[in-house]
Design an enzyme around this catalytic site. Structure first.
Site, PDB file in Angstrom:
ATOM      1  N   HIS A 160       0.864  -4.234  14.553  1.00 24.61           N
ATOM      2  CA  HIS A 160       0.317  -4.040  13.213  1.00 24.61           C
ATOM      3  C   HIS A 160      -1.013  -4.761  13.062  1.00 24.61           C
ATOM      4  CE1 HIS A 160       0.523  -4.010   8.669  1.00 24.61           C
ATOM      5  NE2 HIS A 160      -0.240  -5.082   8.871  1.00 24.61           N
ATOM      6  N   GLU A 161      -1.028  -6.042  13.407  1.00 22.96           N
ATOM      7  CA  GLU A 161      -2.230  -6.834  13.183  1.00 22.96           C
ATOM      8  C   GLU A 161      -3.386  -6.389  14.070  1.00 22.96           C
ATOM      9  OE1 GLU A 161      -2.840  -8.831  10.751  1.00 22.96           O
ATOM     10  OE2 GLU A 161      -0.830  -8.578   9.960  1.00 22.96           O
ATOM     11  N   HIS A 164      -5.262  -3.433  12.768  1.00 19.94           N
ATOM     12  CA  HIS A 164      -6.327  -3.723  11.801  1.00 19.94           C
ATOM     13  C   HIS A 164      -7.671  -3.807  12.523  1.00 19.94           C
ATOM     14  CE1 HIS A 164      -4.235  -4.149   8.043  1.00 19.94           C
ATOM     15  NE2 HIS A 164      -3.404  -5.059   8.508  1.00 19.94           N
ATOM     16  N   TYR A 175     -10.588  -2.633   2.048  1.00 21.76           N
ATOM     17  CA  TYR A 175      -9.310  -3.306   1.840  1.00 21.76           C
ATOM     18  C   TYR A 175      -9.031  -3.505   0.354  1.00 21.76           C
ATOM     19  CZ  TYR A 175      -5.332  -5.985   3.545  1.00 21.76           C
ATOM     20  OH  TYR A 175      -4.058  -6.418   3.854  1.00 21.76           O
ATOM     21  N   GLU A 184      -3.378  -0.700   5.490  1.00 20.38           N
ATOM     22  CA  GLU A 184      -2.088  -1.326   5.796  1.00 20.38           C
ATOM     23  C   GLU A 184      -1.112  -0.328   6.406  1.00 20.38           C
ATOM     24  OE1 GLU A 184      -0.705  -4.312   5.839  1.00 20.38           O
ATOM     25  OE2 GLU A 184      -2.658  -5.194   5.420  1.00 20.38           O
ATOM     26  N   ASP A 257      -2.738  -8.336  -4.962  1.00 22.24           N
ATOM     27  CA  ASP A 257      -2.663  -7.799  -3.603  1.00 22.24           C
ATOM     28  C   ASP A 257      -3.763  -6.762  -3.361  1.00 22.24           C
ATOM     29  OD1 ASP A 257      -1.573  -7.359  -1.027  1.00 22.24           O
ATOM     30  OD2 ASP A 257      -0.304  -5.729  -1.764  1.00 22.24           O
ATOM     31  N   HIS A 262      -0.334  -3.757   0.111  1.00 21.90           N
ATOM     32  CA  HIS A 262       0.926  -3.863   0.849  1.00 21.90           C
ATOM     33  C   HIS A 262       2.080  -3.150   0.137  1.00 21.90           C
ATOM     34  CE1 HIS A 262      -1.226  -7.406   2.557  1.00 21.90           C
ATOM     35  NE2 HIS A 262      -0.555  -7.107   3.645  1.00 21.90           N
TER      36      HIS A 262
END
Length: 342
Positions: A160-161, A164, A175, A184, A257, A262
């Site tokens: 996932h990271e 990005h 974002y 996301e 957020d 998210h």
């Protein structure tokens, strides 16, 4: 194209906010560290890329020693043997699994498609309740042991990271609001594909959970997010209830957020799950290929909303697969979450 500087962390801020309000000290410290890294990211330079693409995996794992300084002490380089420290080994393997998916399935030369070395730091801070991509490296906390465990233990969190980073070097999705939720969601999609590819699972066998095993024993939940059933990943007195919607009728409008990046990511997440299971077979083969083409096709604007991304996926399906039923299935999957690409 590159994304605006943003700290992309796996644990949403509203989860840490709730824990902090209840006096959970690790969450308080984690929020402060996240804020500091977010500010630092605004002035961070992008990593230098090799002069020529290199189709060769290169990893460097560092150990922060529970301090808050990056990168920390180098403890394992590419090709070196495993260490007694499992966090180091998990990070090393997870970086490799992510690189392998993008290389073997999509022909991508590392995260930036130019042979970028994959760097990671483990044991960051004390009881740090997060993991993040800072534009140049992966950073992992150990968790507090009460709510979250070791963040290196979940390969989909690593995938996932690092995704990005792929988005950073391709569509550059902003974002915030729907572009941020897509940012996301794309990371959830490819993080899940990294796990499925590593395990050899097809779409029917996959659990479609993001961060399964990350929550500590006693927490009432199975993961951070569920792509199969958004809104059901956890329901715990400390964490609250998973707020993700699965359909546009439940879209959450919020200033928190970054506009719910998210939260509302559950909608495109569910569309991908529906597509992958409808097409059948390994999700990375057709559904993943369509999503990758849409993300990297250089026609997706950085402020793309859900409808724009849905249109891009339908166009990608038509361009890659001559069978009209593939694009029709993409359209139907988006329609089931309340989005019409037409």
């Amino acid at each position: 194209m590159t994304a605006e500087p943003t700290l992309c962390a796996i644990v949403p801020p509203y989860v840490l906010d709730r824990l902090a309000e209840d006096g959970h000290e690790p969450a308080v410290r984690s929020l402060a560290l996240d804020a500091a890294h977010r500010a630092a990211r605004l002035t961070a330079a992008l990593p230098a890329a090799p002069a020529l693409p290199a189709d060769r995996l290169e990893r460097v794992i560092s150990d922060a020693g529970h301090r808050e300084r990056l990168p920390g002490r180098t403890v394992r380089r590419e090709g070196e043997s495993p260490l007694p420290d499992q966090s180091v080994n998990h990070a090393y393997d997870g970086l490799g699994d992510t690189w392998t998916l993008f290389s073997a399935v999509f022909g991508r030369h590392s995260i930036d498609d130019r042979g970028l070395r994959l760097d990671a730091t483990v044991h960051y801070g004390r009881d740090y309740d997060n993991a993040f991509w800072d534009g140049q490296r992966m950073v992992f906390g150990d968790g507090d042991g009460e709510v979250f465990g070791d963040f290196t233990a979940c390969v989909d969190v690593i995938g996932h990271e690092l995704t990005h980073g792929v988005t950073q070097f391709t569509a550059g999705l902003e974002y915030r609001d729907q572009p941020g939720a897509l940012n996301e969601s794309v990371s959830d999609v490819f993080g899940s594909l990294v796990k499925q590819y590593a395990l050899g699972q097809d779409a029917a066998a996959a659990d479609w959970l993001v961060g399964a095993g990350l929550l500590a024993p006693g927490v009432q939940g199975v993961a951070l997010r569920s792509m199969k059933a958004p809104g059901t990943a956890y329901d715990d007195p400390r964490l609250g209830k998973d707020p993700q919607p699965a359909h546009m009728r439940d879209y959450v409008r919020t200033a928190q957020d970054n506009g719910g990046v998210h939260i509302n990511s559950g909608i495109p997440n569910h569309a991908f799950y529906l597509l992958a299971t409808a097409l059948g077979g390994p999700a990375w083969e057709r559904a993943g290929r369509i999503w990758y083409d849409a993300l990297t096709g250089r026609r997706l604007p950085s402020d793309a909303d859900f409808t724009a991304f849905a249109r891009a996926t339908v166009a990608a399906a038509k361009a890659r697969y001559p069978q009209p039923e593939v694009a029709d299935t993409v359209t139907a999957s988006w329609a089931k979450v309340g989005i019409s690409p037409s």
